[in-house]
Design a protein around this motif. Sequence first.
Motif, short mmCIF file in Angstrom:
data_model
loop_
_atom_site.label_atom_id
_atom_site.label_comp_id
_atom_site.label_asym_id
_atom_site.label_seq_id
_atom_site.Cartn_x
_atom_site.Cartn_y
_atom_site.Cartn_z
N ILE A 1 8.59 9.75 -16.52
CA ILE A 1 8.29 8.40 -16.05
C ILE A 1 7.28 8.51 -14.92
O ILE A 1 7.12 9.58 -14.32
CB ILE A 1 9.56 7.64 -15.58
CG1 ILE A 1 10.26 8.34 -14.40
CG2 ILE A 1 10.54 7.46 -16.70
CD1 ILE A 1 10.07 7.64 -13.10
N GLU A 2 6.61 7.42 -14.62
CA GLU A 2 5.73 7.35 -13.45
C GLU A 2 6.34 6.37 -12.47
O GLU A 2 6.88 5.34 -12.86
CB GLU A 2 4.33 6.87 -13.85
CG GLU A 2 3.57 7.84 -14.68
CD GLU A 2 2.18 7.34 -15.03
OE1 GLU A 2 1.89 6.14 -14.85
OE2 GLU A 2 1.38 8.16 -15.50
N THR B 1 10.27 0.25 -18.77
CA THR B 1 9.30 -0.05 -17.73
C THR B 1 9.85 -1.18 -16.85
O THR B 1 10.37 -2.16 -17.35
CB THR B 1 7.95 -0.46 -18.36
OG1 THR B 1 7.45 0.65 -19.10
CG2 THR B 1 6.94 -0.87 -17.31
N GLY B 2 9.77 -0.97 -15.54
CA GLY B 2 10.27 -1.96 -14.59
C GLY B 2 11.64 -1.64 -14.03
O GLY B 2 12.08 -2.27 -13.07
N ILE C 1 3.59 9.31 -8.77
CA ILE C 1 3.92 10.64 -9.26
C ILE C 1 4.60 10.53 -10.62
O ILE C 1 5.11 9.48 -10.99
CB ILE C 1 4.83 11.42 -8.28
CG1 ILE C 1 6.17 10.72 -8.08
CG2 ILE C 1 4.13 11.64 -6.96
CD1 ILE C 1 7.17 11.55 -7.32
N VAL C 2 4.60 11.64 -11.35
CA VAL C 2 5.30 11.74 -12.62
C VAL C 2 6.59 12.50 -12.37
O VAL C 2 6.59 13.55 -11.72
CB VAL C 2 4.44 12.48 -13.68
CG1 VAL C 2 5.22 12.69 -14.96
CG2 VAL C 2 3.17 11.70 -13.95
N ILE C 3 7.70 11.96 -12.87
CA ILE C 3 9.02 12.56 -12.64
C ILE C 3 9.69 12.79 -13.99
O ILE C 3 9.64 11.93 -14.87
CB ILE C 3 9.91 11.64 -11.78
CG1 ILE C 3 9.19 11.21 -10.51
CG2 ILE C 3 11.23 12.32 -11.46
CD1 ILE C 3 9.87 10.08 -9.78
N LEU C 4 10.33 13.95 -14.14
CA LEU C 4 11.08 14.23 -15.35
C LEU C 4 12.39 13.44 -15.34
O LEU C 4 13.07 13.36 -14.31
CB LEU C 4 11.38 15.72 -15.46
CG LEU C 4 10.17 16.64 -15.58
CD1 LEU C 4 10.62 18.10 -15.60
CD2 LEU C 4 9.37 16.32 -16.82
N THR C 5 12.74 12.89 -16.48
CA THR C 5 13.93 12.03 -16.55
C THR C 5 15.23 12.80 -16.31
O THR C 5 16.22 12.20 -15.94
CB THR C 5 14.01 11.32 -17.91
OG1 THR C 5 13.98 12.29 -18.96
CG2 THR C 5 12.88 10.34 -18.08
N ARG D 1 7.37 3.19 -14.67
CA ARG D 1 6.62 3.00 -15.91
C ARG D 1 6.92 4.19 -16.80
O ARG D 1 6.76 5.34 -16.40
CB ARG D 1 5.12 2.92 -15.64
CG ARG D 1 4.31 2.52 -16.87
CD ARG D 1 2.86 2.31 -16.56
NE ARG D 1 2.12 3.55 -16.37
CZ ARG D 1 1.69 4.33 -17.37
NH1 ARG D 1 1.94 4.00 -18.61
NH2 ARG D 1 1.02 5.42 -17.11
N VAL D 2 7.38 3.93 -18.01
CA VAL D 2 7.69 4.98 -18.97
C VAL D 2 6.40 5.53 -19.54
O VAL D 2 5.52 4.77 -19.95
CB VAL D 2 8.60 4.44 -20.10
CG1 VAL D 2 8.90 5.51 -21.13
CG2 VAL D 2 9.89 3.87 -19.52
N VAL D 3 6.26 6.86 -19.56
CA VAL D 3 5.07 7.50 -20.13
C VAL D 3 5.12 7.33 -21.64
O VAL D 3 6.10 7.71 -22.28
CB VAL D 3 5.01 8.99 -19.73
CG1 VAL D 3 3.84 9.69 -20.41
CG2 VAL D 3 4.90 9.13 -18.21
N GLU D 4 4.08 6.75 -22.21
CA GLU D 4 4.05 6.38 -23.63
C GLU D 4 4.30 7.54 -24.58
O GLU D 4 5.11 7.44 -25.49
CB GLU D 4 2.70 5.74 -23.98
CG GLU D 4 2.45 4.42 -23.29
CD GLU D 4 3.33 3.30 -23.79
OE1 GLU D 4 3.66 3.29 -24.99
OE2 GLU D 4 3.71 2.45 -22.98
N ASP D 5 3.61 8.65 -24.40
CA ASP D 5 3.67 9.73 -25.38
C ASP D 5 4.66 10.83 -25.02
O ASP D 5 4.70 11.87 -25.67
CB ASP D 5 2.28 10.34 -25.58
CG ASP D 5 1.65 10.82 -24.28
OD1 ASP D 5 2.13 10.43 -23.21
OD2 ASP D 5 0.68 11.59 -24.35
N ASN D 6 5.47 10.64 -23.96
CA ASN D 6 6.45 11.65 -23.57
C ASN D 6 7.70 10.96 -23.03
O ASN D 6 7.72 10.46 -21.91
CB ASN D 6 5.86 12.58 -22.51
CG ASN D 6 6.72 13.80 -22.28
OD1 ASN D 6 7.90 13.82 -22.57
ND2 ASN D 6 6.11 14.84 -21.74
#
Length: 66
Positions: free
Chosen positions: A46-47, A8-9, A55-59, A37-42
């Motif tokens: 990341i957000e 995160t950050g 938005i949510v982006i796939l790493t 921000r790293v998505v906690e359960d996935n």
Amino acid sequence: MNCNILKTGDTVVLTRSLAVRGSSLNARMGTVVKNIRVVEDNAEQIEGKIDGQLIVILTKYLRKQA
């Protein structure tokens, strides 16, 4: 993700252009996304904000900025 651990950050760069679902936004390759921000359960998501829109982006479409 190129084997870099994201936290995160961190600041990341898009490695391909992405159409954002539910929006007219098209995030272009090379776009810098700051303060993610790293998505906690996935660990594969990341957000981040692009053009003021969260938005949510796939790493797999990111690389960590040096």
